[in-house]
Write an enzyme that holds these catalytic residues in place. Structure first.
Site, PDB file in Angstrom:
ATOM      1  N   GLY A   1      10.211   8.147   1.684  1.00 45.18           N
ATOM      2  CA  GLY A   1      10.752   7.731   3.206  1.00 45.18           C
ATOM      3  C   GLY A   1      12.056   8.271   3.710  1.00 45.18           C
ATOM      4  O   GLY A   1      12.016   9.312   3.439  1.00 45.18           O
ATOM      5  N   TYR A   2      12.754   7.538   3.964  1.00 51.37           N
ATOM      6  CA  TYR A   2      14.271   8.016   4.490  1.00 51.37           C
ATOM      7  C   TYR A   2      15.366   8.360   3.413  1.00 51.37           C
ATOM      8  O   TYR A   2      16.138   8.494   3.527  1.00 51.37           O
ATOM      9  CB  TYR A   2      14.751   6.787   5.709  1.00 51.37           C
ATOM     10  CG  TYR A   2      13.950   6.537   6.691  1.00 51.37           C
ATOM     11  CD1 TYR A   2      13.856   7.312   7.731  1.00 51.37           C
ATOM     12  CD2 TYR A   2      12.884   5.337   6.540  1.00 51.37           C
ATOM     13  CE1 TYR A   2      13.299   6.997   8.866  1.00 51.37           C
ATOM     14  CE2 TYR A   2      12.301   5.143   7.577  1.00 51.37           C
ATOM     15  CZ  TYR A   2      11.991   5.943   8.804  1.00 51.37           C
ATOM     16  OH  TYR A   2      11.569   5.687   9.838  1.00 51.37           O
ATOM     17  N   ASP A   3      15.105   8.412   2.183  1.00 52.85           N
ATOM     18  CA  ASP A   3      15.886   8.563   1.148  1.00 52.85           C
ATOM     19  C   ASP A   3      16.769   9.757   1.401  1.00 52.85           C
ATOM     20  O   ASP A   3      17.703   9.670   0.778  1.00 52.85           O
ATOM     21  CB  ASP A   3      15.181   8.709  -0.243  1.00 52.85           C
ATOM     22  CG  ASP A   3      14.549   7.168  -0.938  1.00 52.85           C
ATOM     23  OD1 ASP A   3      15.566   6.365  -0.551  1.00 52.85           O
ATOM     24  OD2 ASP A   3      13.892   7.108  -1.838  1.00 52.85           O
TER      25      ASP A   3
ATOM     26  N   ASP B   1       9.605  -6.270   2.096  1.00 51.72           N
ATOM     27  CA  ASP B   1       9.693  -5.482   3.358  1.00 51.72           C
ATOM     28  C   ASP B   1      11.125  -4.874   3.455  1.00 51.72           C
ATOM     29  O   ASP B   1      12.189  -5.747   3.098  1.00 51.72           O
ATOM     30  CB  ASP B   1       9.444  -6.556   4.503  1.00 51.72           C
ATOM     31  CG  ASP B   1       9.293  -5.967   5.921  1.00 51.72           C
ATOM     32  OD1 ASP B   1       8.117  -5.194   6.082  1.00 51.72           O
ATOM     33  OD2 ASP B   1       9.805  -5.848   6.920  1.00 51.72           O
TER      34      ASP B   1
ATOM     35  N   ARG C   1      16.695  -2.497  -2.739  1.00 53.24           N
ATOM     36  CA  ARG C   1      15.531  -3.177  -3.645  1.00 53.24           C
ATOM     37  C   ARG C   1      15.860  -3.651  -4.880  1.00 53.24           C
ATOM     38  O   ARG C   1      15.781  -4.691  -5.108  1.00 53.24           O
ATOM     39  CB  ARG C   1      14.381  -1.969  -3.703  1.00 53.24           C
ATOM     40  CG  ARG C   1      13.048  -2.605  -4.084  1.00 53.24           C
ATOM     41  CD  ARG C   1      12.011  -1.589  -3.690  1.00 53.24           C
ATOM     42  NE  ARG C   1      11.636  -1.457  -2.303  1.00 53.24           N
ATOM     43  CZ  ARG C   1      12.267  -0.436  -1.745  1.00 53.24           C
ATOM     44  NH1 ARG C   1      12.742   0.510  -2.402  1.00 53.24           N
ATOM     45  NH2 ARG C   1      11.946  -0.590  -0.451  1.00 53.24           N
TER      46      ARG C   1
ATOM     47  N   HIS D   1       0.858  -1.089  -0.074  1.00 59.33           N
ATOM     48  CA  HIS D   1       0.104   0.225   0.070  1.00 59.33           C
ATOM     49  C   HIS D   1       0.987   1.282  -0.173  1.00 59.33           C
ATOM     50  O   HIS D   1       0.388   2.365   0.100  1.00 59.33           O
ATOM     51  CB  HIS D   1      -0.990   0.033   1.153  1.00 59.33           C
ATOM     52  CG  HIS D   1      -1.987  -1.001   1.253  1.00 59.33           C
ATOM     53  ND1 HIS D   1      -1.711  -2.196   1.341  1.00 59.33           N
ATOM     54  CD2 HIS D   1      -3.273  -0.964   1.187  1.00 59.33           C
ATOM     55  CE1 HIS D   1      -2.880  -3.175   1.256  1.00 59.33           C
ATOM     56  NE2 HIS D   1      -3.847  -2.211   1.110  1.00 59.33           N
TER      57      HIS D   1
ATOM     58  N   GLY E   1       5.657   4.690  -2.846  1.00 59.95           N
ATOM     59  CA  GLY E   1       6.948   5.085  -3.265  1.00 59.95           C
ATOM     60  C   GLY E   1       7.651   3.460  -3.693  1.00 59.95           C
ATOM     61  O   GLY E   1       8.213   3.287  -4.800  1.00 59.95           O
TER      62      GLY E   1
HETATM   63  P1  IMP Z   1       7.629  -1.678   5.252  1.00 61.61           P
HETATM   64  O1  IMP Z   1       8.533  -2.558   4.582  1.00 61.61           O
HETATM   65  O2  IMP Z   1       6.252  -1.435   4.737  1.00 61.61           O
HETATM   66  O3  IMP Z   1       7.499  -2.211   6.633  1.00 61.61           O
HETATM   67  O4  IMP Z   1       8.008  -0.186   5.499  1.00 61.61           O
HETATM   68  C1  IMP Z   1       9.532  -0.107   5.461  1.00 61.61           C
HETATM   69  C2  IMP Z   1       9.771   1.425   5.825  1.00 61.61           C
HETATM   70  O5  IMP Z   1      11.056   1.739   5.485  1.00 61.61           O
HETATM   71  C3  IMP Z   1       9.181   2.410   5.206  1.00 61.61           C
HETATM   72  O6  IMP Z   1       8.768   3.637   6.368  1.00 61.61           O
HETATM   73  C4  IMP Z   1       9.928   2.960   4.232  1.00 61.61           C
HETATM   74  O7  IMP Z   1       9.359   4.357   3.652  1.00 61.61           O
HETATM   75  C5  IMP Z   1      11.272   2.797   4.555  1.00 61.61           C
HETATM   76  N1  IMP Z   1      11.966   2.602   3.257  1.00 61.61           N
HETATM   77  C6  IMP Z   1      11.983   1.138   2.723  1.00 61.61           C
HETATM   78  N2  IMP Z   1      12.782   1.158   1.780  1.00 61.61           N
HETATM   79  C7  IMP Z   1      13.202   2.566   1.549  1.00 61.61           C
HETATM   80  C8  IMP Z   1      13.564   3.240   0.589  1.00 61.61           C
HETATM   81  O8  IMP Z   1      14.325   2.589  -0.690  1.00 61.61           O
HETATM   82  N3  IMP Z   1      13.955   4.667   0.551  1.00 61.61           N
HETATM   83  C9  IMP Z   1      13.768   5.079   1.881  1.00 61.61           C
HETATM   84  N4  IMP Z   1      12.783   4.565   2.624  1.00 61.61           N
HETATM   85  C10 IMP Z   1      12.754   3.298   2.671  1.00 61.61           C
END
Ligand code: IMP
Length: 217
Positions: free
Chosen positions: A165-167, A79, A201, A19, A22
């Site tokens: 996210g944290y990019d 994940d 990823r 869901h 990004g």
């Molecule tokens: P989940 O996998 O849905 O539990 O969430 C992963 C968390 O890590 C989310 O808050 C994402 O925004 C963050 N995250 C995962 N991959 C990335 C990325 O490639 N860039 C920035 N944030 C990431």
């Protein structure tokens, strides 16, 4: 004697068990060259399962299993999270939860920065972190494939508006720009010669593609 691992090939229509807009964009970009038709769990209004696993792989499997069962199609889940060395690997699998609890990613990073400062992590060598991506493919008959990869780097002042996210806070090793300053092609960083990609990823996807998409390219 080396173990013979047999992987199942992915083809046709699948559901991307996310869901997160990004992640969905990046997962679609990665699948695009392989001619896979993908609809997302969000687009199908599927409920988000609770992520009760204690590893990235366990949580990726929870998401992929839920979607595969709900729509009777192969499901693809990621994940992922940010692991900060000075914080003993946190937020890790709790990366999304930390952002949700803080209100947004800027506030979550402010909290992370405060915790890092409290640990005395002020020099670049003390500010190391890595992103992890665990990918799961689950077929409706129960067959499962999992892949996990990392990218190492440093936590910095936020720079850039790209990605999600944290990019903006993460600068991968060997690069000048943060992920937030890279467009998605640069962040994926998939070389034409088949050598290792850049993002966590894209690296995990390279493993998946070699195992399960080879004949569909
Ligand atoms: P989940 O996998 O849905 O539990 O969430 C992963 C968390 O890590 C989310 O808050 C994402 O925004 C963050 N995250 C995962 N991959 C990335 C990325 O490639 N860039 C920035 N944030 C990431």
């Amino acid at each position: 004697m080396s173990e013979q691992v047999s992987h199942r090939q992915l083809s046709g229509r699948i559901v991307i068990a996310t869901h997160n807009a990004g992640k969905l964009r990046e997962m679609r970009e990665l699948l695009q060259p392989f001619g896979i038709e993908a609809v997302s769990a969000g687009e199908l209004s599927l409920p988000e399962p609770e992520e009760t696993g204690d590893t990235f792989i366990a949580n990726a499997l929870i998401k992929a299993r839920a979607s595969a069962m709900a729509v009777n199609l192969p499901a693809f889940a990621d994940d992922s999270g940010l692991c900060v060395d000075a914080l003993g690997g946190y937020p890790g699998i709790y990366s999304a939860r930390w952002a949700k609890d803080a209100g947004d990613f800027v506030k979550a990073m402010t909290n992370i920065e405060r915790l890092m400062q409290a640990k005395g992590a002020t020099e670049p060598a003390q500010r190391k972190a890595h992103f992890v991506s665990a990918l799961a493919l689950v077929w409706p008959d129960g067959h499962e494939e999992t892949f996990e990869e990392k990218v190492f780097g440093t936590i910095e002042e936020p720079r850039g508006q790209s990605g999600f996210g944290y990019d903006p806070f993460f600068r991968p090793e060997g690069h000048e720009r943060t992920f937030g300053e890279m467009d998605s092609q640069e962040k994926h960083g998939i070389p034409a010669d088949g050598s290792q990609a850049l993002s966590h990823r894209a690296r995990a996807f390279q493993l998946l593609a070699r195992a399960c998409l080879r004949n569909d390219a």
